[in-house]
Write a protein that holds these residues in place. Structure first.
Motif, mmCIF file in Angstrom:
data_model
loop_
_atom_site.group_PDB
_atom_site.id
_atom_site.type_symbol
_atom_site.label_atom_id
_atom_site.label_comp_id
_atom_site.label_asym_id
_atom_site.label_seq_id
_atom_site.Cartn_x
_atom_site.Cartn_y
_atom_site.Cartn_z
ATOM 1 N N LEU A 157 0.851 -1.104 -0.080
ATOM 2 C CA LEU A 157 0.034 0.008 -0.262
ATOM 3 C C LEU A 157 0.823 1.150 -0.045
ATOM 4 C CD1 LEU A 157 -2.721 -1.106 2.487
ATOM 5 C CD2 LEU A 157 -2.684 -1.105 0.211
ATOM 6 N N GLN A 158 2.076 1.294 0.683
ATOM 7 C CA GLN A 158 3.290 2.381 0.595
ATOM 8 C C GLN A 158 4.143 1.800 0.026
ATOM 9 O OE1 GLN A 158 2.119 5.224 1.955
ATOM 10 N NE2 GLN A 158 0.201 4.644 2.816
ATOM 11 N N HIS A 159 5.132 2.435 -0.577
ATOM 12 C CA HIS A 159 6.342 2.218 -1.363
ATOM 13 C C HIS A 159 7.148 1.674 -0.301
ATOM 14 C CE1 HIS A 159 7.007 6.441 0.964
ATOM 15 N NE2 HIS A 159 8.131 5.899 1.204
ATOM 16 N N ASP A 160 8.070 0.693 -1.116
ATOM 17 C CA ASP A 160 9.083 -0.027 -0.272
ATOM 18 C C ASP A 160 10.480 0.403 -0.083
ATOM 19 O OD1 ASP A 160 9.626 -0.802 -2.983
ATOM 20 O OD2 ASP A 160 9.323 -2.970 -2.715
ATOM 21 N N ARG A 161 10.378 1.444 -1.021
ATOM 22 C CA ARG A 161 11.883 2.111 -0.926
ATOM 23 C C ARG A 161 11.952 3.436 -0.964
ATOM 24 N NH1 ARG A 161 15.002 1.513 -6.069
ATOM 25 N NH2 ARG A 161 13.280 1.314 -7.661
ATOM 26 N N THR A 162 12.717 4.225 -0.554
ATOM 27 C CA THR A 162 12.701 5.683 -0.774
ATOM 28 C C THR A 162 14.078 6.160 -0.965
ATOM 29 O OG1 THR A 162 11.884 7.818 0.197
ATOM 30 C CG2 THR A 162 12.782 6.055 1.832
ATOM 31 N N ARG A 163 14.213 7.445 -0.889
ATOM 32 C CA ARG A 163 15.620 8.037 -0.861
ATOM 33 C C ARG A 163 15.486 9.296 0.285
ATOM 34 N NH1 ARG A 163 19.458 7.040 -4.201
ATOM 35 N NH2 ARG A 163 21.361 8.302 -4.046
ATOM 36 N N ILE A 164 16.847 9.026 1.181
ATOM 37 C CA ILE A 164 16.794 10.074 2.297
ATOM 38 C C ILE A 164 17.996 10.759 2.185
ATOM 39 C CG2 ILE A 164 17.119 9.959 4.833
ATOM 40 C CD1 ILE A 164 14.446 9.044 4.108
ATOM 41 N N TRP A 303 10.093 10.212 -0.334
ATOM 42 C CA TRP A 303 9.021 9.474 -0.325
ATOM 43 C C TRP A 303 8.661 8.737 -1.475
ATOM 44 C CZ3 TRP A 303 6.685 9.276 4.208
ATOM 45 C CH2 TRP A 303 5.383 8.803 4.451
ATOM 46 N N GLY A 304 9.432 7.606 -1.763
ATOM 47 C CA GLY A 304 9.343 6.668 -2.830
ATOM 48 C C GLY A 304 10.211 6.763 -4.064
ATOM 49 N N ILE A 305 10.637 5.537 -4.314
ATOM 50 C CA ILE A 305 11.388 5.765 -5.755
ATOM 51 C C ILE A 305 10.366 4.523 -6.446
ATOM 52 C CG2 ILE A 305 13.277 4.768 -6.629
ATOM 53 C CD1 ILE A 305 14.940 5.436 -4.101
ATOM 54 N N ALA A 306 10.094 4.887 -7.447
ATOM 55 C CA ALA A 306 9.045 3.866 -8.310
ATOM 56 C C ALA A 306 9.855 3.196 -9.307
ATOM 57 C CB ALA A 306 7.844 4.697 -8.873
#
Length: 376
Positions: A157-164, A303-306
Motif C-alpha cells: 500500500l505504501q512504497h517499499d523504498r525511498t531516498r533520504i 517519499w518513494g522510488i518507483a
C-alpha cells in the motif's frame, strides 16, 4: 533493527493524543502517517482510529490503527500505515501481535495490515530520528520476525523504498548534488522560476498540477479536499505547499511538504509541461531540501522510488536509498480476508481503467518517469 524507543507508559500512549504524537516524533519507525493528525484526515473518508500499545520489556511498541466498516455489515478492516512504532525485537512484536489480534476480534476486523517504517539497513551511529537511516551496517529486517509471529505477506500500500538526504551538514548539501542536477537548478533560476511557501490557498493550483502529472505518469490521485485537509491538519507540524512559479506568477510545479519530528517528507507533487521545460522541478526539489535543513530538520525523505526514471532524478540530489520490509496482514477472519484482498485488487484495476491507466499497480503509484513527481 532499532530498539532504543523512548520509555513511556503504554496506558498514557493509548489515551493521550499529545503523548502518542510525542512518542511518534521521536521513536524508531515514527512517521506522519502514525500521528493523530492522519486519523483526523482519514476520518472524512469513514475511518476511525484506535491506538494499540504494549511494552514487553524493551520499551513501548504500538500502532495507530485505522478501521473502516465494510458497507452495512458489522465487519471491517484495519490498517496501521507505517506501523508499528517503537521497539522492534521479537518479544515486543509478538506482544503487539497478540494485542492486535484481540483488538481485531473486538472490532470484528477481517485482518489488520501494517507496512513497517523500519529500514532494512541502519548505520551503527543512527539515532532515533523517526528511524531514518544512513549508509552503514545492515541489520536484520523485521519481516522474518513478523512472519514468525503469524503475519502474512500482502499487497503493498505504501512504497517499499525511498531516498533520504541527511541534512546535518547544510554546507555539504550542494556539494552532494550531481553536476547535471546543479546545472538544471541554475537553469530554472535563469528562466525566472521562483519557489514560494504557501498554504491551503494554493490548493487548486497544486491539485491541477497533480492531476496533470497523474494523467501523464499513470497513477491514481486523491480529490482536492484530501490534500487540503493534510495541509490544514498538519499545519502545526509545518505542512505547506512549495510552489514553483514562472515570471508571470503562474504555478508550474508544486510539492506537498509534511514534517514529523526531525524528518521532512514530500508525499505528493506534480508539474505541468512548462515546469518540465524550464526544469522548475529541479529548483523546487533543491529548495525543499535546503529549506528543510534551514528549518532544523535532520532528514529529508523523498517519499518513494518507483522505477529508474524517478530514481535517477532523485539520486541527483544526493542522499541514499532506504528499503522497507514490505506489507503484512494479520488475519483475524480467515474466510473474509481473501475475498477482501480480491475486491481491493479489482477496485484498483477498475479505477485505473476508468482513468485510462495501465493496470497492475496500486493506488498512488507512478508507473513512468515524471522527473520526480509522485503521489503517496
Amino acid at each position: 533493527m532499532p530498539t532504543d524507543a523512548p520509555r513511556s507508559d503504554p496506558d498514557r500512549l493509548r489515551t493521550d493524543p499529545a503523548a502518542w504524537d510525542g512518542f511518534v516524533r521521536t521513536a524508531p519507525g515514527g512517521g506522519y502517517l502514525q500521528l493523530t493528525g492522519w486519523a483526523t484526515v482519514k476520518a472524512a473518508n469513514g475511518w476511525r482510529a484506535r491506538r494499540v500499545v504494549v511494552d514487553a520489556g524493551s520499551g513501548p511498541i504500538g500502532v495507530q490503527l485505522l478501521m473502516r466498516r465494510l458497507g452495512p455489515t458489522p465487519f471491517g478492516v484495519g490498517y496501521a500505515p507505517r506501523g508499528p512504532v517503537g521497539a522492534s525485537d521479537p518479544r515486543s512484536i509478538g506482544a503487539l501481535t497478540r494485542e492486535l489480534a484481540r483488538a481485531g476480534h473486538q472490532e470484528r476486523l477481517s485482518h489488520v495490515t501494517m507496512d513497517p517504517g523500519w529500514p532494512t539497513a541502519v548505520p551503527p551511529a543512527a539515532g532515533p530520528a523517526g528511524g531514518v537511516p544512513a549508509p552503514g551496517a545492515a541489520l536484520p529486517s523485521p519481516a522474518t520476525t513478523l512472519l514468525a509471529a503469524g503475519w502474512r505477506r500482502s499487497d503493498d500500500l505504501q512504497h517499499d523504498r525511498t531516498r533520504i538526504v541527511d541534512l546535518e551538514d547544510p554546507d555539504a548539501l550542494w556539494a552532494d548534488v550531481r553536476s547535471r542536477t546543479q546545472r538544471y537548478v541554475k537553469s530554472a533560476r535563469k528562466a525566472g522560476i521562483v519557489v514560494t511557501r504557501e498554504g491551503s490557498e494554493a490548493m487548486d493550483e497544486f491539485h491541477g498540477l497533480l492531476v496533470a502529472t497523474a494523467e501523464r505518469a499513470g497513477f491514481i490521485y486523491r480529490d482536492a479536499g484530501s490534500y487540503r485537509r493534510i495541509v490544514d491538519v498538519f499545519a502545526p507540524d509545518g505542512a505547506h505547499f512549495l510552489m514553483a512559479r514562472n515570471r508571470a506568477g503562474r504555478a508550474v510545479a508544486g510539492l506537498l511538504i509534511v514534517r514529523c519530528g526531525e524528518t521532512v517528507a514530500e508525499p505528493s507533487g506534480g508539474m505541468n509541461d512548462e515546469g518540465a521545460e524550464t526544469r522548475a522541478n529541479y529548483l523546487l526539489k533543491w529548495e525543499a531540501i535546503s529549506r528543510a535543513a534551514g528549518d532544523g530538520a535532520r532528514h529529508y525523505d523523498m517519499w518513494g522510488i518507483a522505477h529508474g526514471g524517478i530514481d535517477q532524478f532523485k539520486a541527483g540530489f544526493g542522499g541514499h536509498e532506504v528499503r522497507y520490509p514490505g506489507t503484512f496482514d494479520l488475519q483475524t477472519m480467515p474466510l473474509l480476508r481473501p475475498a477482501l484482498l480480491g475486491a481491493r485488487r479489482a477496485w484498483v484495476s477498475m479505477a485505473r481503467r476508468r482513468r485510462g491507466l495501465a493496470t497492475g499497480r496500486g493506488h498512488d503509484e507512478p508507473t513512468t518517469p515524471t522527473k520526480g513527481a509522485t503521489d503517496a
